[in-house]
Write an enzyme that holds these catalytic residues in place. Structure first.
Site, PDB file in Angstrom:
ATOM      1  N   GLY A 274       0.839  -1.198   0.000  1.00  0.00           N
ATOM      2  CA  GLY A 274       0.000   0.000   0.000  1.00  0.00           C
ATOM      3  C   GLY A 274       0.868   1.239   0.000  1.00  0.00           C
ATOM      4  N   ALA A 275       0.533   2.184  -0.892  1.00  0.00           N
ATOM      5  CA  ALA A 275       1.353   3.397  -1.029  1.00  0.00           C
ATOM      6  C   ALA A 275       0.514   4.659  -0.895  1.00  0.00           C
ATOM      7  CB  ALA A 275       2.090   3.372  -2.368  1.00  0.00           C
ATOM      8  N   GLY A 276      -0.508   4.591  -0.023  1.00  0.00           N
ATOM      9  CA  GLY A 276      -1.219   5.810   0.369  1.00  0.00           C
ATOM     10  C   GLY A 276      -0.372   6.521   1.419  1.00  0.00           C
TER      11      GLY A 276
ATOM     12  N   GLY B 264       1.345   4.022   3.932  1.00  0.00           N
ATOM     13  CA  GLY B 264       2.410   3.220   3.329  1.00  0.00           C
ATOM     14  C   GLY B 264       3.635   4.068   2.996  1.00  0.00           C
TER      15      GLY B 264
ATOM     16  N   ASP C 212      -8.688  -5.281   1.072  1.00  0.00           N
ATOM     17  CA  ASP C 212      -7.749  -6.369   0.754  1.00  0.00           C
ATOM     18  C   ASP C 212      -6.864  -6.736   1.946  1.00  0.00           C
ATOM     19  OD1 ASP C 212      -8.803  -5.213  -1.526  1.00  0.00           O
ATOM     20  OD2 ASP C 212      -6.978  -5.369  -2.711  1.00  0.00           O
TER      21      ASP C 212
ATOM     22  N   THR D 152     -17.050  17.853   1.987  1.00  0.00           N
ATOM     23  CA  THR D 152     -16.181  17.813   3.167  1.00  0.00           C
ATOM     24  C   THR D 152     -16.789  18.496   4.397  1.00  0.00           C
ATOM     25  OG1 THR D 152     -14.069  18.551   4.099  1.00  0.00           O
ATOM     26  CG2 THR D 152     -14.905  19.841   2.280  1.00  0.00           C
TER      27      THR D 152
ATOM     28  N   ARG E  55     -19.465  13.152  14.136  1.00  0.00           N
ATOM     29  CA  ARG E  55     -20.163  12.680  12.943  1.00  0.00           C
ATOM     30  C   ARG E  55     -21.296  11.702  13.251  1.00  0.00           C
ATOM     31  NH1 ARG E  55     -14.967  11.963   8.848  1.00  0.00           N
ATOM     32  NH2 ARG E  55     -14.740  14.203   8.509  1.00  0.00           N
TER      33      ARG E  55
ATOM     34  N   HIS F 239     -18.488   6.106   4.899  1.00  0.00           N
ATOM     35  CA  HIS F 239     -17.303   6.916   4.653  1.00  0.00           C
ATOM     36  C   HIS F 239     -16.004   6.287   5.149  1.00  0.00           C
ATOM     37  CE1 HIS F 239     -14.937  10.512   4.143  1.00  0.00           C
ATOM     38  NE2 HIS F 239     -14.680  10.616   5.424  1.00  0.00           N
TER      39      HIS F 239
ATOM     40  N   GLU G  75      -5.857   3.176   7.576  1.00  0.00           N
ATOM     41  CA  GLU G  75      -7.254   2.742   7.717  1.00  0.00           C
ATOM     42  C   GLU G  75      -7.395   1.224   7.790  1.00  0.00           C
ATOM     43  OE1 GLU G  75     -10.009   4.998   5.310  1.00  0.00           O
ATOM     44  OE2 GLU G  75     -11.667   3.676   5.866  1.00  0.00           O
TER      45      GLU G  75
ATOM     46  N   SER H  61      -7.962  11.064  10.740  1.00  0.00           N
ATOM     47  CA  SER H  61      -7.503   9.873  10.024  1.00  0.00           C
ATOM     48  C   SER H  61      -6.174  10.121   9.329  1.00  0.00           C
ATOM     49  CB  SER H  61      -8.537   9.424   8.995  1.00  0.00           C
ATOM     50  OG  SER H  61      -7.956   8.461   8.167  1.00  0.00           O
TER      51      SER H  61
HETATM   52  C1  LIG Z   1     -13.548  11.615   0.117  1.00  0.00           C
HETATM   53  C2  LIG Z   1     -12.753  11.444   1.381  1.00  0.00           C
HETATM   54  C3  LIG Z   1     -12.273  12.550   2.047  1.00  0.00           C
HETATM   55  C4  LIG Z   1     -11.534  12.401   3.219  1.00  0.00           C
HETATM   56  N1  LIG Z   1     -11.065  13.512   3.861  1.00  0.00           N
HETATM   57  C5  LIG Z   1     -10.328  13.366   4.988  1.00  0.00           C
HETATM   58  C6  LIG Z   1      -9.792  14.499   5.654  1.00  0.00           C
HETATM   59  O1  LIG Z   1      -9.947  15.637   5.218  1.00  0.00           O
HETATM   60  N2  LIG Z   1      -9.083  14.296   6.777  1.00  0.00           N
HETATM   61  C7  LIG Z   1      -8.853  13.052   7.305  1.00  0.00           C
HETATM   62  O2  LIG Z   1      -8.201  12.934   8.326  1.00  0.00           O
HETATM   63  N3  LIG Z   1      -9.334  11.957   6.673  1.00  0.00           N
HETATM   64  C8  LIG Z   1     -10.058  12.083   5.533  1.00  0.00           C
HETATM   65  N4  LIG Z   1     -10.535  10.967   4.898  1.00  0.00           N
HETATM   66  C9  LIG Z   1     -10.100   9.638   5.352  1.00  0.00           C
HETATM   67  C10 LIG Z   1      -8.666   9.381   4.884  1.00  0.00           C
HETATM   68  O3  LIG Z   1      -8.468   9.983   3.630  1.00  0.00           O
HETATM   69  C11 LIG Z   1      -8.327   7.900   4.752  1.00  0.00           C
HETATM   70  O4  LIG Z   1      -8.730   7.209   5.888  1.00  0.00           O
HETATM   71  C12 LIG Z   1      -6.818   7.726   4.597  1.00  0.00           C
HETATM   72  O5  LIG Z   1      -6.333   8.548   3.563  1.00  0.00           O
HETATM   73  C13 LIG Z   1      -6.444   6.286   4.332  1.00  0.00           C
HETATM   74  O6  LIG Z   1      -5.069   6.246   4.036  1.00  0.00           O
HETATM   75  P1  LIG Z   1      -4.291   4.869   3.957  1.00  0.00           P
HETATM   76  O7  LIG Z   1      -2.872   5.200   3.668  1.00  0.00           O
HETATM   77  O8  LIG Z   1      -4.596   4.051   5.141  1.00  0.00           O
HETATM   78  O9  LIG Z   1      -4.952   4.123   2.714  1.00  0.00           O
HETATM   79  P2  LIG Z   1      -5.151   4.551   1.176  1.00  0.00           P
HETATM   80  O10 LIG Z   1      -4.810   5.944   0.901  1.00  0.00           O
HETATM   81  O11 LIG Z   1      -6.525   4.077   0.822  1.00  0.00           O
HETATM   82  O12 LIG Z   1      -4.080   3.674   0.429  1.00  0.00           O
HETATM   83  C14 LIG Z   1      -4.215   2.286   0.290  1.00  0.00           C
HETATM   84  C15 LIG Z   1      -3.068   1.784  -0.549  1.00  0.00           C
HETATM   85  O13 LIG Z   1      -3.069   0.373  -0.564  1.00  0.00           O
HETATM   86  C16 LIG Z   1      -2.957  -0.094  -1.887  1.00  0.00           C
HETATM   87  N5  LIG Z   1      -3.595  -1.396  -1.940  1.00  0.00           N
HETATM   88  C17 LIG Z   1      -4.810  -1.769  -1.490  1.00  0.00           C
HETATM   89  N6  LIG Z   1      -5.007  -3.072  -1.716  1.00  0.00           N
HETATM   90  C18 LIG Z   1      -3.894  -3.535  -2.324  1.00  0.00           C
HETATM   91  C19 LIG Z   1      -3.488  -4.799  -2.825  1.00  0.00           C
HETATM   92  N7  LIG Z   1      -4.263  -5.883  -2.752  1.00  0.00           N
HETATM   93  N8  LIG Z   1      -2.273  -4.906  -3.405  1.00  0.00           N
HETATM   94  C20 LIG Z   1      -1.448  -3.828  -3.518  1.00  0.00           C
HETATM   95  N9  LIG Z   1      -1.785  -2.608  -3.069  1.00  0.00           N
HETATM   96  C21 LIG Z   1      -2.988  -2.478  -2.478  1.00  0.00           C
HETATM   97  C22 LIG Z   1      -3.631   0.970  -2.728  1.00  0.00           C
HETATM   98  O14 LIG Z   1      -3.205   0.899  -4.054  1.00  0.00           O
HETATM   99  C23 LIG Z   1      -3.133   2.215  -2.013  1.00  0.00           C
HETATM  100  O15 LIG Z   1      -1.836   2.520  -2.450  1.00  0.00           O
HETATM  101  C24 LIG Z   1     -11.285  11.109   3.729  1.00  0.00           C
HETATM  102  C25 LIG Z   1     -11.769   9.986   3.059  1.00  0.00           C
HETATM  103  C26 LIG Z   1     -12.511  10.146   1.906  1.00  0.00           C
HETATM  104  C27 LIG Z   1     -13.055   8.922   1.242  1.00  0.00           C
END
Ligand SMILES: Cc1cc2nc3c(=O)[nH]c(=O)nc-3n(C[C@H](O)[C@H](O)[C@H](O)COP(=O)(O)OP(=O)(O)OC[C@H]3O[C@@H](n4cnc5c(N)ncnc54)[C@H](O)[C@@H]3O)c2cc1C
Length: 565
Positions: free
Chosen positions: A13-15, A18, A213, A246, A278, A343, A367, A383
């Protein structure tokens, strides 16, 4: 067959979680592989809009931030983890700013904040309403500096986690989406950073890639999940498509009105009004809608005209576009119809404050994880903070552990089961129910029975449907039998992950016979600390049936109190 790619730390994962983990691990000297099923800057973090919390102003304090978070969680959050997150937040914001994030500055030139729900101070730092986009791009750039240590596997889909004979996680199996090749990745430590599972619901604010996943993969190798019943419905999503408006809009001063033009939050949260947490606002809206005070399309109105037009155009420009393009509404001139929509998931893979799961060698952050800083309800803008703080801590801890270990030797032959499974999907007979039809039924079921209000009858009904869908899913037909960017195959695999996540959510919701945070049981409408001030942990037993255990909520300073806003 070539050599198996081997790294100290493998990050899936590269969010934001990651990439933050990868940077932290690389900075300690570890070699890192980071995989993502989409290009990293298309990870779902890019959608985050409103901002990120930190008590950075001298008049604010991390204790106040922590208390708000504990109260927001309806006392289910673990206070040791919350303390760490809130204490480390100010330095993280400054680090991000120095790394290049162009946070909003106020008229005095200082970092400016906006108000967010459930917070007793305006402590949300932001970049207009594209905060996630800004953060993600800066992290991606920063990671490039470490390209000698960090190998990026972009558009690689992880299908399975691997374990050695002692049960330690020592790698994963991944499919290169460009050519369909399946490879084993060997690592001393694995960090899951795969994001949430919002696509198990329909509609949702989450993108198509958010399919649970990592949660399902960890669950399948025996990791415990925690707080899975806690699903956040955001108060302001567009009817029909689920797109998010938002919370920043209410932070800037927007009002909620029912169809009679009444500012109904005066009834439900007289002090915080639209900026209650919320779960409280979503329940208030749903109550208005259920009692006939909403509009015929099952919505109430968000009136952003209360915010000066100039400010809206400057600070909320993305939702101006969303209103215009997806609802045909100029939000600077008229109210827009919204309702609560799925959400975020507060639950996930159970971890400690360093990201360690219940499986040795396996970490989780963001997340996908449940540490649990959000408990029963996440505060807006907490988050992004969670992803960064616990992403960093996981990266550091995993790298430190890896530095004391020999590189495992996972043979390339460990990919055989995955290859066989994919062949079976590709060779399924045509006809029959499609993956998308099963996914739609799952999403609609969850949105009907496992939403803002729940009861035993509806939850049992949902569980029965999920069990039937789990039987249908392995036979769902696909059309694309090729190897290049075959999203049909990926969709079939993701469906299985979503079904596992949904089942864990429903089982947890059936088990928790009280109302707390996002779980409101109409048949058990009050919070019951005597019996339910505890986490529900879910793990799978050999027969693919979820089994339940409990763990204590860590309380450091803040004893549970009645929660009002
Ligand atoms: C519209 C929206 C607005 C939001 N606004 C806010 C905000 O303003 N402030 C706040 O605090 N939170 C906000 N959130 C929540 C927050 O954005 C998310 O909870 C957070 O960004 C999740 O980050 P993450 O790095 O955990 O996962 P993600 O950013 O979802 O990254 C997941 C990564 O895992 C990879 N991945 C997934 N499955 C696999 C697999 N099987 N194989 C390889 N790679 C995989 C994906 O490609 C991706 O790179 C918002 C959410 C949404 C939906």
């Amino acid at each position: 067959m070539g050599a198996v790619p081997s790294h100290d730390v493998l990050i899936i994962g590269a969010g934001l979680a990651g990439q933050r983990a990868a940077l932290a691990a690389a900075q300690t000297g570890a070699t890192v592989a980071i995989t993502s099923k989409v290009h990293p800057v298309r990870s779902h973090s890019v959608a985050a809009a409103g901002g990120i919390n930190a008590a950075l102003n001298p008049e604010d304090s991390w204790e106040s931030h922590a208390y708000d978070t504990v109260k927001g969680s309806d006392y289910l959050g673990d206070q040791d983890a919350i303390e760490i997150m809130c204490r480390e937040a100010p330095d993280e914001i400054l680090w991000l700013e120095h790394a290049g994030v162009t946070f909003h500055r106020d008229a005095t030139g200082h970092l400016g904040t906006r108000a967010f729900g459930g917070a007793s101070a305006a402590r949300t730092y932001y970049v207009a309403d594209i905060t996630g986009h800004a953060l993600l791009h800066v992290l991606y750039e920063q990671l490039m500096k470490h390209s000698h240590q960090v190998d990026r596997y972009e558009e690689w889909f992880t299908t399975d986690l691997l374990q050695d004979d002692e049960g330690r996680c020592n790698g994963a199996v991944c499919r290169n989406l460009r050519d369909g090749k399946v490879e084993v990745f060997n690592a001393k430590a694995v960090i899951l950073a795969c994001g949430g599972a919002g696509q198990a619901y329909k509609p949702t604010t989450n993108g198509l890639i958010v399919t649970g996943d990592g949660i399902a993969q960890a669950y399948r190798i025996g990791a415990k999940l925690m707080d899975m019943e806690m699903i956040q419905y955001h108060p302001t999503t567009l009817a029909g498509n689920g797109l998010l408006i938002t919370e920043g809009a209410r932070g800037e001063g927007a009002w909620l009105l029912n169809a009679k033009g009444e500012r109904f939050m005066e009834k439900y949260a007289p002090n915080k009004l639209e900026l209650a947490s919320r779960d409280v606002v979503s329940r208030a809206e749903q109550t208005e809608i259920n009692e006939g005070n909403g509009f015929p399309d099952g919505t109430v109105a968000l009136d952003i005209t209360k915010v000066p037009r100039r400010r809206t155009l400057e600070a909320l420009r993305e939702i101006v576009n969303i209103g215009r393009d997806f609802a045909g509404v100029d939000i600077t001139r008229e109210p827009i119809h919204i309702h609560p929509g799925q959400h975020y998931i507060m639950g996930g893979v159970k971890t400690d404050v360093d990201g360690q799961t219940t499986i040795p060698g396996l970490y989780a952050a963001g997340e996908v994880a449940c540490v649990s800083v959000h408990g029963g309800n996440r505060l807006g803008a907490n988050s992004l903070l969670d992803t960064l703080i616990f992403g960093r801590r996981s990266g550091e801890h995993a790298a430190q552990q890896a530095s004391q270990m020999e590189m495992p030797t996972t043979p390339a032959s460990r990919a055989a089961d995955t290859e066989q499974r994919i062949r079976e999907i590709i060779n399924r007979p045509s006809g029959g129910r499609r993956v998308s039809a099963i996914k739609d039924e799952l999403g609609e079921t969850m949105n009907k029975y496992v939403a803002v209000f729940r009861d035993a009858e509806g939850l049992e009904q949902a569980h029965e449907i999920i069990r039937r869908l789990k039987e249908e899913a392995p036979h769902a037909a696909i059309d694309d039998r090729g190897s290049v960017f075959n999203q049909d195959v990926i969709g079939a695999i993701e469906l299985g992950y979503m079904l596992d996540c949904a089942e864990a959510t429903v089982v947890g919701a059936i088990e928790r016979k009280e109302s707390r945070g996002a779980q409101f049981r109409t048949d058990f409408p009050t919070r019951n600390d005597d019996e339910w001030l505890k986490h529900i942990d879910i793990s799978v037993n050999g027969a693919d049936v979820p089994s339940i255990s409990y763990s204590e909520v860590t309380i450091t300073k803040w004893e549970p109190q009645e929660r009002t806003y």
